[in-house]
Enzyme design. Structure first.
Site, mmCIF file in Angstrom:
data_model
loop_
_atom_site.group_PDB
_atom_site.id
_atom_site.type_symbol
_atom_site.label_atom_id
_atom_site.label_comp_id
_atom_site.label_asym_id
_atom_site.label_seq_id
_atom_site.Cartn_x
_atom_site.Cartn_y
_atom_site.Cartn_z
ATOM 1 N N HIS A 210 0.999 -1.203 0.171
ATOM 2 C CA HIS A 210 -0.001 0.105 0.052
ATOM 3 C C HIS A 210 1.008 1.137 0.026
ATOM 4 O O HIS A 210 0.378 2.370 -0.300
ATOM 5 C CB HIS A 210 -0.966 -0.080 1.230
ATOM 6 C CG HIS A 210 -2.191 0.684 1.002
ATOM 7 N ND1 HIS A 210 -2.426 1.556 0.053
ATOM 8 C CD2 HIS A 210 -3.513 0.380 1.327
ATOM 9 C CE1 HIS A 210 -3.723 2.171 0.064
ATOM 10 N NE2 HIS A 210 -4.433 1.321 0.670
ATOM 11 N N ASP B 44 -2.208 2.416 -4.548
ATOM 12 C CA ASP B 44 -3.589 2.839 -3.645
ATOM 13 C C ASP B 44 -4.474 1.600 -4.071
ATOM 14 O O ASP B 44 -4.323 0.895 -4.978
ATOM 15 C CB ASP B 44 -3.856 4.112 -4.021
ATOM 16 C CG ASP B 44 -3.176 5.230 -3.518
ATOM 17 O OD1 ASP B 44 -2.507 4.996 -2.519
ATOM 18 O OD2 ASP B 44 -2.979 6.422 -4.025
#
Length: 454
Positions: free
Chosen positions: A426, A430
């Site tokens: 992450h 995204d």
């Protein structure tokens, strides 16, 4: 001249030859022997020097190093394995002291945290001494074994003909013995022939009780024994890398379902032709590899990695394909997969898989990799969350194909469904990019013709 004088003294001539040995001549004789002994010492000194000089001249003329019977033993060291590998574990000796080896024949195997390295003989010769034991930790450049180069002696092939000659003699004797037997009445012969069958029927009766042995070795019910086995270097390295990935990456997994009907139909239609023409099986891995390569072009962040405070993007796609081996999970790399077609990808994956199962992978085969595909479906896995192979950003997990009821055009139908999972870092991706990537893979696989238009 000196040697003649000594000989004359020994025969009673020369200095003492004209004198009598009676009465007053004893003193003269003793002086003669003193002179003779001094001459003998001088003769020995001169002859020794002459012999030494002659020997030195002969030894200078002959070069024993070029003699076929003269071989200088060499010490073979642990070879350089890779820049990041400085030591390994000596797993096994393929040869022992006294064994003869051919050039480039494997002598020992060293296990590292990445691959197994074979140590081969530099040339034909004989193993003289082993300088390390199995399971010892050996460093690069350490002395491993003593080796004496030289062609294998021809004495080994000579004994077999001698044995054959020995075997031929009894055969001839048997043939000569059989001749008189033919002259004898034929009645005793049938009595001798039926004799062998009885002993053959007896052994099977004795073999019957043998199955009782493994029963005694079976573990006793309720046993609480424990067995400790040392982890091999590859398993230790895998454990270290996986834990490092969990600690460093902000891992997140997203799932999706893929209707495999179209892909399975295409495979069924063309697999025989591909096997006949290219000698390779058409599987699902090539389709997934091609679909991921196309999706990575659209989402380049999934094909990048973090280096300090910078992001490094790749213009190429090197796919790491997870392969299970007896020693652990390895990820050989299919390089420049973006420029390959289905058949080329299948050939490369098949070649790397065979090398992995045979333990022949090199560091070059596993170095690099920008994206990983792991197929747990071959073992029947339905769901799973794969772990990122650092420094990569994402990994795709394939699973088993199961028939499920799905809604198509307002109707419930049975379709072969595969659940796929994308674990991503992450910090780099995204949710929008990760989900878009997985949806794009789904679209390509549910209609493979789209891959021709991408």
């Amino acid at each position: 001249m000196l040697s003649k004088q000594i000989t004359a003294v020994a025969r009673g001539k020369g200095v003492l030859g004209a004198r009598s040995i009676h009465g007053g001549t004893a003193l003269t004789m003793s002086r003669g022997w003193k002179t003779a002994s001094a001459n003998i010492k001088r003769a020995q000194f001169h002859s020794t020097n002459l012999l030494q000089g002659e020997y030195q001249r002969i030894f200078r003329t002959i070069d024993f190093r070029n003699s076929p019977d003269h071989h200088i033993a060499e010490t073979v060291k642990v070879p350089q394995m890779a820049e990041s590998i400085t030591e390994g574990t000596l797993k096994s000796w393929s040869k022992q002291v006294g064994d003869s080896v051919a050039a480039d024949e494997e002598v020992a195997t060293i296990e590292t945290d990445k691959i197994d390295v074979s140590v081969n003989a530099p040339s034909a010769g004989t193993i003289k001494e082993l300088l390390a034991n199995e399971e010892d930790t050996v460093a690069v450049g350490q002395d491993l074994f003593v080796f004496e180069p030289g062609e294998v002696s021809e004495s080994s092939p000579t004994p077999p003909p001698k044995e054959d000659s020995k075997e031929d003699k009894p055969k001839e004797e048997k043939s000569t013995e059989e001749k008189p037997k033919e002259d004898e009445p034929k009645k005793p012969e049938p009595s001798e022939k039926p004799a062998p069958p009885p002993p053959e029927s007896k052994p099977p009766k004795k073999e019957a009780p043998k199955p009782a042995e493994p029963k005694s070795a079976a573990p006793v019910a309720g046993s609480r024994n424990e067995t400790r086995v040392k982890m091999n270097r590859m398993r230790l390295r895998i454990a270290e890398r996986l834990k490092e990935s969990q600690n460093a990456a902000a891992s997140l997994t997203t799932f999706n379902e893929i209707d495999m009907s179209s892909l399975m139909d295409m495979r069924k239609r063309y697999k025989d032709a591909v096997l006949k023409e290219h000698d390779v099986k058409l599987g699902f891995m090539s389709a997934f590899a091609k679909a991921c390569s196309l999706a990575l072009k659209e989402i380049p962040a999934a094909n990048a990695y973090i280096d300090g405070d910078e992001i490094v993007y790749h213009d190429f796609v090197d796919l790491s394909v997870a392969v299970a081996t007896p020693k652990g999970l390895v990820t050989p790399v299919v390089r420049n997969a973006e420029g390959m077609n289905f058949v080329e990808i299948e050939k490369e994956i098949a070649a790397l898989g065979k090398k992995a199962r045979d333990g022949k992978l090199t560091l070059e085969d596993m170095a690099g990799g920008t994206f990983t595909i792991s197929n747990g479906g071959v073992f029947g896995s339905l769901y799973g969350t794969p772990i990122i192979n650092l420094p990569q950003t994402a990994v795709l997990g394939m699973h088993a194909i199961k028939e499920k009821p799905v809604v198509v055009d307002g109707q419930i139908v049975i379709r072969p469904i595969m659940i796929v999972a994308l674990t991503y870092d992450h910090r780099m991706l995204d949710g929008r990019e990760a989900v878009t990537f997985l949806v794009r893979v789904k679209e390509y696989l549910e209609d493979p013709r789209k891959m021709l238009l991408a």
